[in-house]
Design a protein around this motif. Structure first.
Motif, PDB file in Angstrom:
ATOM      1  N   ASP A 117      -5.516  -5.896  -1.617  1.00  0.00           N
ATOM      2  CA  ASP A 117      -4.494  -6.161  -0.598  1.00  0.00           C
ATOM      3  C   ASP A 117      -4.372  -4.938   0.303  1.00  0.00           C
ATOM      4  N   PRO A 118      -3.697  -5.041   1.429  1.00  0.00           N
ATOM      5  CA  PRO A 118      -3.639  -3.930   2.403  1.00  0.00           C
ATOM      6  C   PRO A 118      -2.979  -2.660   1.867  1.00  0.00           C
ATOM      7  N   THR A 119      -2.193  -2.762   0.792  1.00  0.00           N
ATOM      8  CA  THR A 119      -1.524  -1.559   0.266  1.00  0.00           C
ATOM      9  C   THR A 119      -2.495  -0.651  -0.487  1.00  0.00           C
ATOM     10  N   GLU A 120      -3.661  -1.150  -0.833  1.00  0.00           N
ATOM     11  CA  GLU A 120      -4.626  -0.332  -1.581  1.00  0.00           C
ATOM     12  C   GLU A 120      -5.429   0.531  -0.614  1.00  0.00           C
ATOM     13  N   VAL A 121      -4.748   1.513  -0.053  1.00  0.00           N
ATOM     14  CA  VAL A 121      -5.363   2.346   0.987  1.00  0.00           C
ATOM     15  C   VAL A 121      -6.438   3.274   0.424  1.00  0.00           C
ATOM     16  N   GLN A 166      -9.231 -13.264  -0.687  1.00  0.00           N
ATOM     17  CA  GLN A 166      -7.959 -12.560  -0.605  1.00  0.00           C
ATOM     18  C   GLN A 166      -7.464 -12.214  -2.000  1.00  0.00           C
ATOM     19  N   LYS A 169     -11.545   2.581  -0.894  1.00  0.00           N
ATOM     20  CA  LYS A 169     -12.425   2.687   0.262  1.00  0.00           C
ATOM     21  C   LYS A 169     -13.767   3.264  -0.152  1.00  0.00           C
TER      22      LYS A 169
END
Length: 388
Positions: free
Chosen positions: A288-292, A339, A295
């Protein structure tokens, strides 16, 4: 006896004292002797029915060959894939799905049936070394776990197979009370007394290993006090944590987690039981987008740091020989990332390399060290001979 003959006999005797890699792997190791860890990788095939078909066996073999990796973990073992590893030097670690635990626990003949489908037609041509009965089965399935493990073990013995170890795999966060300080690590109760202690006795009696999924990424995400560099094996002057109880200093989160497992084993009375890291890795894409921090560059840092650390042979502060095996999760990225899912592969879905990491080597480094020791010893003895 002729002095020259005596000297030559002494040379051969001293060279023989230097252990070969074969001897090192076939005999029990003292906990005080550092050694290198066998490095493997997980390949998760897609059981039918699945929208993502599994790769042909020859492509999996080719991928492992290109990476120079010789140990493979198969969570969903496909008999066709197992067959394809016949007469190769690749060691196979198979897993039995959690859904089979209740029937396996109830009936040894069903355990034998699974072995007839996944082991007996291929072994020993395919080098199967380990079977994990279940994976993180600590909820409603825990009452079936040890009986299922015993039945698989006994079914193997019924078939005359004695060199395949049987164990089960736990998740670090579900069985260890605290990762820090590592010396305070214990097994969570009531799981420890009801399941893990009897299991540890079985593992010791059968010369098997304790298997654990160990993800510094997951621990880093739930503990904001852990620096990113500490989780990624980054070497910085102040990138360490001290265990104030033992006075031991830790330079990475992986060692800290391993030693928490080692401490828990010691508290349970099985401090010398070998530990295998069945899964470890760092996602290049988050769920999800919170897992910055999921990468590509961080995943490469973790994998490169892990491989370098395992190849060094220094082990951990509480276990100098380190873990006996470690399997990176996983070999290949999923072709379609839905997703809420993460990508862990060390290869892209098209089989191209994702990271600039040299995976070969943990066992080969040990061989090179032995050869170097022998060359130095021969040189020293020849110098001594000419000086006599």
């Amino acid at each position: 006896m002729n002095p020259l003959v005596s000297f030559l006999l002494l040379c051969f005797f001293l060279i023989a004292l230097v252990p070969s890699n074969t001897a090192a792997t076939s005999l029990p190791r003292s906990p005080s002797v550092p050694t290198t860890t066998t490095l493997g990788v997980t390949y998760t095939s897609s059981p039918p029915p699945s929208s993502t078909p599994s790769l042909p066996a020859d492509r999996v073999l080719s991928a492992l060959s290109s990476l120079n990796i010789h140990s493979l973990r198969l969570p969903n073992p496909d008999p066709n894939l197992i067959r394809s590893f016949a007469f190769t030097n690749t060691s196979l670690f198979l897993s039995i799905p959690n859904s089979l635990l209740p029937p396996l626990a109830a009936n040894r003949s069903l355990a034998a049936r699974w072995l007839y489908g996944h082991v007996l037609p291929f072994y020993p041509r395919s080098k199967i070394s380990l079977i994990s009965v279940g994976d993180d089965a600590v909820s409603q399935l825990s009452p079936f776990l040890l009986p299922a493990i015993r039945n698989v073990h006994l079914a193997l013995r019924d078939l005359g197979i004695k060199k395949i170890s049987v164990s089960t795999t736990f998740s670090f966060v579900n069985v260890i009370t605290t990762p820090f300080p590592p010396s305070s690590g214990t097994f969570q109760e009531p799981l420890g007394d009801l399941l893990i202690k009897p299991l540890l006795q079985f593992l010791e009696d059968t010369n098997s290993s304790f298997l654990v999924n160990l993800y510094p990424y997951n621990l880093y995400r739930i503990n904001s006090e852990i620096p990113l560099g500490f989780a990624l094996f980054q070497e910085h002057p102040f990138n360490f944590r001290d265990d104030l109880i033992t006075g031991v200093r830790y330079w990475n989160l992986f060692d800290m987690m391993v030693d928490a497992v080692v401490s828990a084993l010691a508290v349970a009375g099985h401090e010398n039981l070998p530990v295998i890291v069945a899964e470890t890795g760092w996602p290049s894409i988050g769920g999800d987008p919170t897992e910055v921090d999921a990468k590509l560059e961080y995943a490469e840092m973790y994998i490169k740091g892990l491989v370098g650390h395992l190849r060094s042979g220094v082990g951990t502060p509480l276990r100098k020989e380190g873990v006996s095996q470690a399997y990176i999760f996983e070999l290949i990225d999923k072709d379609i990332v839905k997703q809420g899912t993460r990508n862990w592969g060390i290869l892209y879905a098209n089989m191209s390399k994702k990271y600039h990491v040299e995976f070969s080597g943990c066992d080969e480094i040990a061989v090179e060290r032995v050869l170097l020791m022998r060359v130095c010893l021969v040189w020293w003895l020849l110098v001594g001979f000419f000086l006599v």
